[in-house]
Design a protein around this motif. Sequence first.
Motif, PDB file in Angstrom:
ATOM      1  N   GLU A  73      56.512  48.721  22.937  1.00  0.00           N
ATOM      2  CA  GLU A  73      56.739  49.538  24.135  1.00  0.00           C
ATOM      3  C   GLU A  73      56.244  50.977  23.923  1.00  0.00           C
ATOM      4  N   GLN A  74      56.377  51.458  22.677  1.00  0.00           N
ATOM      5  CA  GLN A  74      55.945  52.826  22.394  1.00  0.00           C
ATOM      6  C   GLN A  74      54.442  52.893  22.111  1.00  0.00           C
ATOM      7  N   VAL A  75      53.944  51.969  21.284  1.00  0.00           N
ATOM      8  CA  VAL A  75      52.540  52.016  20.868  1.00  0.00           C
ATOM      9  C   VAL A  75      51.595  51.800  22.040  1.00  0.00           C
ATOM     10  N   GLN A  76      51.956  50.884  22.951  1.00  0.00           N
ATOM     11  CA  GLN A  76      51.022  50.602  24.040  1.00  0.00           C
ATOM     12  C   GLN A  76      50.856  51.783  25.005  1.00  0.00           C
ATOM     13  N   LYS A  77      51.798  52.731  24.967  1.00  0.00           N
ATOM     14  CA  LYS A  77      51.646  53.943  25.787  1.00  0.00           C
ATOM     15  C   LYS A  77      50.389  54.722  25.387  1.00  0.00           C
ATOM     16  N   LEU A  78      49.989  54.566  24.123  1.00  0.00           N
ATOM     17  CA  LEU A  78      48.799  55.269  23.640  1.00  0.00           C
ATOM     18  C   LEU A  78      47.522  54.698  24.219  1.00  0.00           C
ATOM     19  N   PHE A  79      47.607  53.481  24.762  1.00  0.00           N
ATOM     20  CA  PHE A  79      46.412  52.793  25.245  1.00  0.00           C
ATOM     21  C   PHE A  79      46.326  52.700  26.767  1.00  0.00           C
ATOM     22  N   VAL A  80      47.269  53.348  27.456  1.00  0.00           N
ATOM     23  CA  VAL A  80      47.236  53.347  28.924  1.00  0.00           C
ATOM     24  C   VAL A  80      46.036  54.154  29.407  1.00  0.00           C
ATOM     25  N   ARG A  81      45.242  53.542  30.257  1.00  0.00           N
ATOM     26  CA  ARG A  81      44.058  54.232  30.787  1.00  0.00           C
ATOM     27  C   ARG A  81      44.458  55.077  31.983  1.00  0.00           C
ATOM     28  N   LYS A  82      44.092  56.334  31.918  1.00  0.00           N
ATOM     29  CA  LYS A  82      44.399  57.251  33.011  1.00  0.00           C
ATOM     30  C   LYS A  82      43.455  56.988  34.177  1.00  0.00           C
ATOM     31  N   PRO A  83      43.989  57.023  35.419  1.00  0.00           N
ATOM     32  CA  PRO A  83      43.135  56.797  36.594  1.00  0.00           C
ATOM     33  C   PRO A  83      42.055  57.870  36.719  1.00  0.00           C
ATOM     34  N   ALA A  84      40.900  57.451  37.167  1.00  0.00           N
ATOM     35  CA  ALA A  84      39.811  58.420  37.345  1.00  0.00           C
ATOM     36  C   ALA A  84      40.146  59.400  38.443  1.00  0.00           C
ATOM     37  N   SER A  85      39.866  60.656  38.175  1.00  0.00           N
ATOM     38  CA  SER A  85      40.200  61.706  39.162  1.00  0.00           C
ATOM     39  C   SER A  85      39.059  61.873  40.161  1.00  0.00           C
TER      40      SER A  85
END
Length: 309
Positions: free
Chosen positions: A297-309
């Motif tokens: 749950e913690q590690v996968q936060k590092l791999f969340v792709r931010k939406p394109a602005s």
Amino acid sequence: MPGDHGSKVDISFAGRFTASAIAACFAEICTIPLDTAKVRLQLQKNVVAAAAGDAAPPLPKYRGLLGTAATIAREEGAAALWKGIVPGLHRQCIYGGLRIGLYEPVKSFYVGKDHVGDVPLSKKIAAGFTTGAIAISIANPTDLVKVRLQAEGKLAPGVPRRYTGAMDAYSKIARQEGIAALWTALGPNVARNAIINAAELASYDQVKQTILKLPGFKDDVVTHLFAGLGAGFFAVCVGSPVDVVKSRMMGDSAYKSTLDCFVKTLKNDGPLAFYKGFLPNFARLGSWNVIMFLTLEQVQKLFVRKPAS
């Protein structure tokens, strides 16, 4: 799956695979002493009296989780509790990464891209069963080597060890028994891991989803803790019989097939033998799931792709 309740998170398959492998390897390092004790208990056959005149059969060598761990540490050294850690990590990198990393994409495939609302439990179970079967079909050699290393106890003076390490085991098995031998017990192993994976991932998913609907609960460590314990309990309840058969087939070449191992175990040791090591198995899987899911749950936060602005 973890992190996917509430707002949908965008993580690539590579990100899911990497986060899953990291979490699974960390959980493996923390809990492999319990797994070693579980394997020794499962491989231990019931001891019978040598003759009718014997007053009583000798006591089994391994008795209970703590007793087994203490016996191993006393006779072979504490490091023996981590026997099989190298192939164990090989296994978790491949099996853990694939079974967990593929879960969300496969679940989405089963429900369809236009699905809205909660995913039915049946689809979660189907996704877990599918990814568990695929992953262990690839990772079976690592499981075989891990069990063989864990199964080897204290040897008599002058008797050489069967294998000097994980890579030696892979090589000797392939050279002496053939490449196909690395997939020994593939049938019960696929059954065991598909069932346990479905129980783990679907129950974690379902329990977490249910808890998050209760007043006062949110997507935090407490929720992850309860969901992880639930996943471990369900996995052991449904997976113990096939787990025992798998461990015996991998640790003892005397069995001709899955059915032969099942019948001989039932005949010689009784039906309760299929739940041999249940408590250490639950201690292992319960703690393993809690550690793995909390880490994931913690590690996968590092791999969340931010939406394109």
